[in-house]
Design an enzyme around this catalytic site. Sequence first.
Site, PDB file in Angstrom:
ATOM      1  N   VAL A   1      91.210  69.727  82.184  1.00 41.28           N
ATOM      2  CA  VAL A   1      89.773  69.773  82.508  1.00 41.28           C
ATOM      3  C   VAL A   1      88.871  68.093  82.874  1.00 41.28           C
ATOM      4  O   VAL A   1      88.901  67.612  81.737  1.00 41.28           O
ATOM      5  CB  VAL A   1      89.046  70.821  81.297  1.00 41.28           C
ATOM      6  CG1 VAL A   1      87.460  70.994  82.033  1.00 41.28           C
ATOM      7  CG2 VAL A   1      89.444  71.687  81.321  1.00 41.28           C
TER       8      VAL A   1
ATOM      9  N   LYS B   1      89.769  75.788  85.468  1.00 36.59           N
ATOM     10  CA  LYS B   1      89.437  74.684  85.013  1.00 36.59           C
ATOM     11  C   LYS B   1      88.845  75.689  82.959  1.00 36.59           C
ATOM     12  O   LYS B   1      88.641  75.368  82.000  1.00 36.59           O
ATOM     13  CB  LYS B   1      88.427  73.288  84.935  1.00 36.59           C
ATOM     14  CG  LYS B   1      89.318  72.188  86.009  1.00 36.59           C
ATOM     15  CD  LYS B   1      88.564  71.983  86.222  1.00 36.59           C
ATOM     16  CE  LYS B   1      89.213  70.738  86.981  1.00 36.59           C
ATOM     17  NZ  LYS B   1      89.037  69.730  87.528  1.00 36.59           N
TER      18      LYS B   1
ATOM     19  N   LYS C   1      97.965  71.841  85.725  1.00 31.23           N
ATOM     20  CA  LYS C   1      96.713  72.753  84.825  1.00 31.23           C
ATOM     21  C   LYS C   1      97.991  74.377  84.944  1.00 31.23           C
ATOM     22  O   LYS C   1      97.134  75.415  84.721  1.00 31.23           O
ATOM     23  CB  LYS C   1      95.317  72.044  85.053  1.00 31.23           C
ATOM     24  CG  LYS C   1      94.408  73.231  86.844  1.00 31.23           C
ATOM     25  CD  LYS C   1      93.954  73.045  86.339  1.00 31.23           C
ATOM     26  CE  LYS C   1      92.551  71.057  86.816  1.00 31.23           C
ATOM     27  NZ  LYS C   1      92.984  70.905  88.378  1.00 31.23           N
TER      28      LYS C   1
ATOM     29  N   LEU D   1      87.807  62.621  80.921  1.00 24.46           N
ATOM     30  CA  LEU D   1      86.530  62.353  79.486  1.00 24.46           C
ATOM     31  C   LEU D   1      87.296  63.664  78.682  1.00 24.46           C
ATOM     32  O   LEU D   1      87.963  64.786  78.520  1.00 24.46           O
ATOM     33  CB  LEU D   1      85.820  63.329  80.599  1.00 24.46           C
ATOM     34  CG  LEU D   1      84.793  63.031  81.487  1.00 24.46           C
ATOM     35  CD1 LEU D   1      83.791  64.249  82.494  1.00 24.46           C
ATOM     36  CD2 LEU D   1      84.184  62.003  81.243  1.00 24.46           C
TER      37      LEU D   1
ATOM     38  N   ASP E   1      90.305  76.567  91.504  1.00 24.34           N
ATOM     39  CA  ASP E   1      90.174  74.838  90.973  1.00 24.34           C
ATOM     40  C   ASP E   1      89.307  75.219  89.632  1.00 24.34           C
ATOM     41  O   ASP E   1      89.941  74.852  87.779  1.00 24.34           O
ATOM     42  CB  ASP E   1      90.528  73.669  91.334  1.00 24.34           C
ATOM     43  CG  ASP E   1      91.064  72.431  90.253  1.00 24.34           C
ATOM     44  OD1 ASP E   1      92.398  72.523  90.358  1.00 24.34           O
ATOM     45  OD2 ASP E   1      90.375  71.867  90.170  1.00 24.34           O
TER      46      ASP E   1
ATOM     47  N   GLY F   1      91.307  60.383  96.980  1.00 29.59           N
ATOM     48  CA  GLY F   1      91.838  60.762  96.000  1.00 29.59           C
ATOM     49  C   GLY F   1      90.929  61.851  95.651  1.00 29.59           C
ATOM     50  O   GLY F   1      91.361  62.260  93.743  1.00 29.59           O
TER      51      GLY F   1
ATOM     52  N   THR G   1     102.211  65.826  88.303  1.00 30.46           N
ATOM     53  CA  THR G   1     102.245  66.607  89.811  1.00 30.46           C
ATOM     54  C   THR G   1     101.471  68.209  89.605  1.00 30.46           C
ATOM     55  O   THR G   1     100.468  68.069  88.046  1.00 30.46           O
ATOM     56  CB  THR G   1     103.436  67.071  90.060  1.00 30.46           C
ATOM     57  OG1 THR G   1     103.803  68.034  88.778  1.00 30.46           O
ATOM     58  CG2 THR G   1     104.807  66.180  89.466  1.00 30.46           C
TER      59      THR G   1
ATOM     60  N   GLU H   1      94.079  66.615  78.386  1.00 26.67           N
ATOM     61  CA  GLU H   1      93.695  66.968  77.639  1.00 26.67           C
ATOM     62  C   GLU H   1      92.748  66.865  79.640  1.00 26.67           C
ATOM     63  O   GLU H   1      91.654  67.161  79.803  1.00 26.67           O
ATOM     64  CB  GLU H   1      93.071  65.689  77.508  1.00 26.67           C
ATOM     65  CG  GLU H   1      91.405  65.616  77.841  1.00 26.67           C
ATOM     66  CD  GLU H   1      90.670  66.036  76.686  1.00 26.67           C
ATOM     67  OE1 GLU H   1      90.267  66.469  77.862  1.00 26.67           O
ATOM     68  OE2 GLU H   1      90.051  65.894  75.318  1.00 26.67           O
TER      69      GLU H   1
ATOM     70  N   ALA I   1      88.500  66.137  83.845  1.00 25.26           N
ATOM     71  CA  ALA I   1      90.284  64.370  84.147  1.00 25.26           C
ATOM     72  C   ALA I   1      90.418  63.955  82.926  1.00 25.26           C
ATOM     73  O   ALA I   1      90.847  64.357  81.695  1.00 25.26           O
ATOM     74  CB  ALA I   1      88.989  63.441  85.072  1.00 25.26           C
TER      75      ALA I   1
END
Length: 813
Positions: A607, A680, A577, A611, A676, A662, A553, A604, A609
């Site tokens: 930041v 990060k 996050k 990666l 956001d 999305g 969520t 993970e 997604a």
Amino acid sequence: MKVLKFGGTSVANSDNIKQVLSIVSKASEKEQIVVVVSAMGKTTDALIHAANAAAQKNNAYKATLQELEKHHFNTIKELIPVQEQSEVISYTKQLFNQLETIYEGCFLLQELTPKTLAKISGFGELLSSFIIAKAAKNSIGANYKDSRELIIASDDYNNALVDFDLTFKKCQDYFSNNGARVTIVPGFVARTKEGKTTTLGRGGSDYSAAIYAAALDAKELQIWTDVSGMFTANPKVVKQAHEIPHISYHEAMELSHFGAKVIYPPTIQPVLQKEIPIVIKNTFQPEDKGTLITKETGLNKPVKGISHINEIALITLEGVGMVGIPGFSKRLFEALYLHDINVILITQASSELSICIAIHENDAEKAVAIVNDAFAYEVQLKKVKPVFVEKGMSIIALVGDQMKNHQGLSGKMFSALGKNNVNIRAIAQGASEKNISAVIDEKDTKKALNTLHERFFEERVKQLNLFVTGVGNVGEKFLAQLQQQKKFLKKNLKLNIRVIGISNSRTMVFDESGLNLNSWKEALQNGEKASLEGFLERIKSINLRNSVFVDNTASEAVSKMYEGYLRHNIGVVTCNKIACASDLENYRRLKFVSRKYNAPFLFETNVGAGLPIIDTLKNLIASGDRVHKIQAVLSGSLNFVFNNFDESITFHDVVQQAQNEGYTEPDPKIDLSGIDVARKILILARESGYELNLEDIENNSFLPKESLDTKENESFYASLHKYEEHFQEIYQKAKDKECRLKYVAEFANGKANVGLQQIEATHPFYNLEGSDNIVLFYTDRYPQQPLIIKGAGAGAEVTASGIFADVIRIGNV
Ligand code: ADP
Ligand code: ASP
Ligand code: MG
């Protein structure tokens, strides 16, 4: 000659008895056999329960009696042809009449002596054996004999001591004059020398069978029950438990002493002396091999099984007055012995400051009174403290003859339990090292057994139990990926990942054996009402090892629950996050709690997604590198927006498109305002070892103040329309300089900022396509040419795969 014993479930009803008769018939083709039977199903429990009710002037005993009678008569009708029923019906009726009279006596006197209880509890076997013998008479030519005429025991009713000499003689005399191929006898019951009915203790039909086997020098004793042998752990508690093909008498005795009730512990003694093999077989799956029990197995496997007993109380006697003074333990055990209290486990600290014993919970109050009484004088002098009792415990034990020849088993046992947060209250290891036992909280039993089973018997497959909250874009993709990879993970990574619970904001659903991932949506729709606390509470009560909470969520309320999970040794994997970007103290506390309670906390996907940015950073730091500078484009959403925005489309429509596909948070302002991205870079700085808060990050937002101040999506979108000119101007300025717009996050010299920048064609950021992210790490090891990680940094599919990677990381620990 062989002796076959059939337990309660095996003779519970007419269908089961037919199955028994077919086994008996086959066995009798080869040799003479003695068949020992238990009472039907739970008859003994019911008889005892009714007796206690009657003695307490509770009429309920009548209904129990009626029910038992009805069941026995139905069985007769279903089993025996009408023309042959009269004898067995009149015998059965006679026994029920006797029972009724005895119960009435208890009811009137309000009393239940051990003698009466023994008499009552033996009726189950008397009934079942007679009925079965009658059914077997015509088909197999079976003969019936009442065990009370052959087995002679003391008047310690309910737990009588057998007079072996006399019993053996009676058995031998009877069977040497009896040519019947099959003799059916009741288990459990015996008679005293004075002719009173007595019983051999709960589970005692096994014992009766062993007595017959030893008396008659049988070739084999077969115990037919409802499982295919002795299992590595109770199969009702540990799903992965499997049959033990071969085990020694001592191992079987240790396992059964600590609760593996397939075989009643005293059973082993008579057959052990004569080295008669025991075979445990399944009445309902007679082809299964079962378990063979002999003197030695020739196998070198150190741990053979794990057993447990629930409803244990721990009693501790301690005090400085005990040190160095002989006789304390003698007095303690004598007091308990004199009051018939069975001690299951003993530990004594080498300082002699305390003795700790485990007994059955039902004996706890009595034991406390007795021990306090026995040491009243010392207690008064304050040499010892009044005894201390803890209830609600259980004992788990590892059993194996060969454990003494292997190093480090207890270390493995206790570290496996410790990792799963199972608190150990006491430990005992016999000098023979045939068992290592631990006393734990009863609520942890299932988890502890499964943990140990996994550690010692399934080293190759590790089970992870997931509880997933949030099944929107990311969550749904995650469950689909999991479903698709399940088989592969089990086969190749030896990971068995199960989803035990799923929740969204409305409903939640659980299945302790694992939800079916093909139909979770329907299950969730029909689930119970969801709540954040309810979800945690349920996970705690299900109490499975390797539990992991997965948060898909973007909810602050959910993120506030993490600490509660970690404190209960439940791992947390999250793409949300908020927690890691919350105030520094909270971030540090979560990290601390995660370490302290040995519960992984992985994020993970916070930041970039899927990666591997945070994992790479962690590895750099762990291996001693230091980060000086980070430059990054971390917003897949803003990238998508500025890569698609030009004079041919409105800013509003591009943002709308990003959200539809999305690429944004549910609230797109979180992305567009730069918050956001700020979160990060904050997380990256923190993971690099710097102590920063969100306020320390300079946010140079390109949004007009009015857009920033909106409260919900509708007014936010409206403000984008209103300021279209402002956005076009930003675009034109960059275009005029042949630059592209990128939303860049920078961290250097302990400071961080985020903002829109005009990027020239030569810069590594210039060609960033679609929703890609890029991170440049400048470190001690990468001072000039940075370590670059680049790739798709947004979207449900890649975020789900990042969550998946974190789950696998936990599995691989
Ligand atoms: P019976 O009525 O045939 O004597 P019991 O109920 O006394 O049967 O014993 C069989 C039961 O023992 C099984 O159904 C199982 O639940 C339980 N059990 C406990 N521990 C073990 C174990 N390690 N292996 C097999 N069965 C076990
Ligand atoms: N019927 C007795 C009991 O339930 C004996 C047995 O089944 O072994 O304890
Ligand atoms: Mg039994």
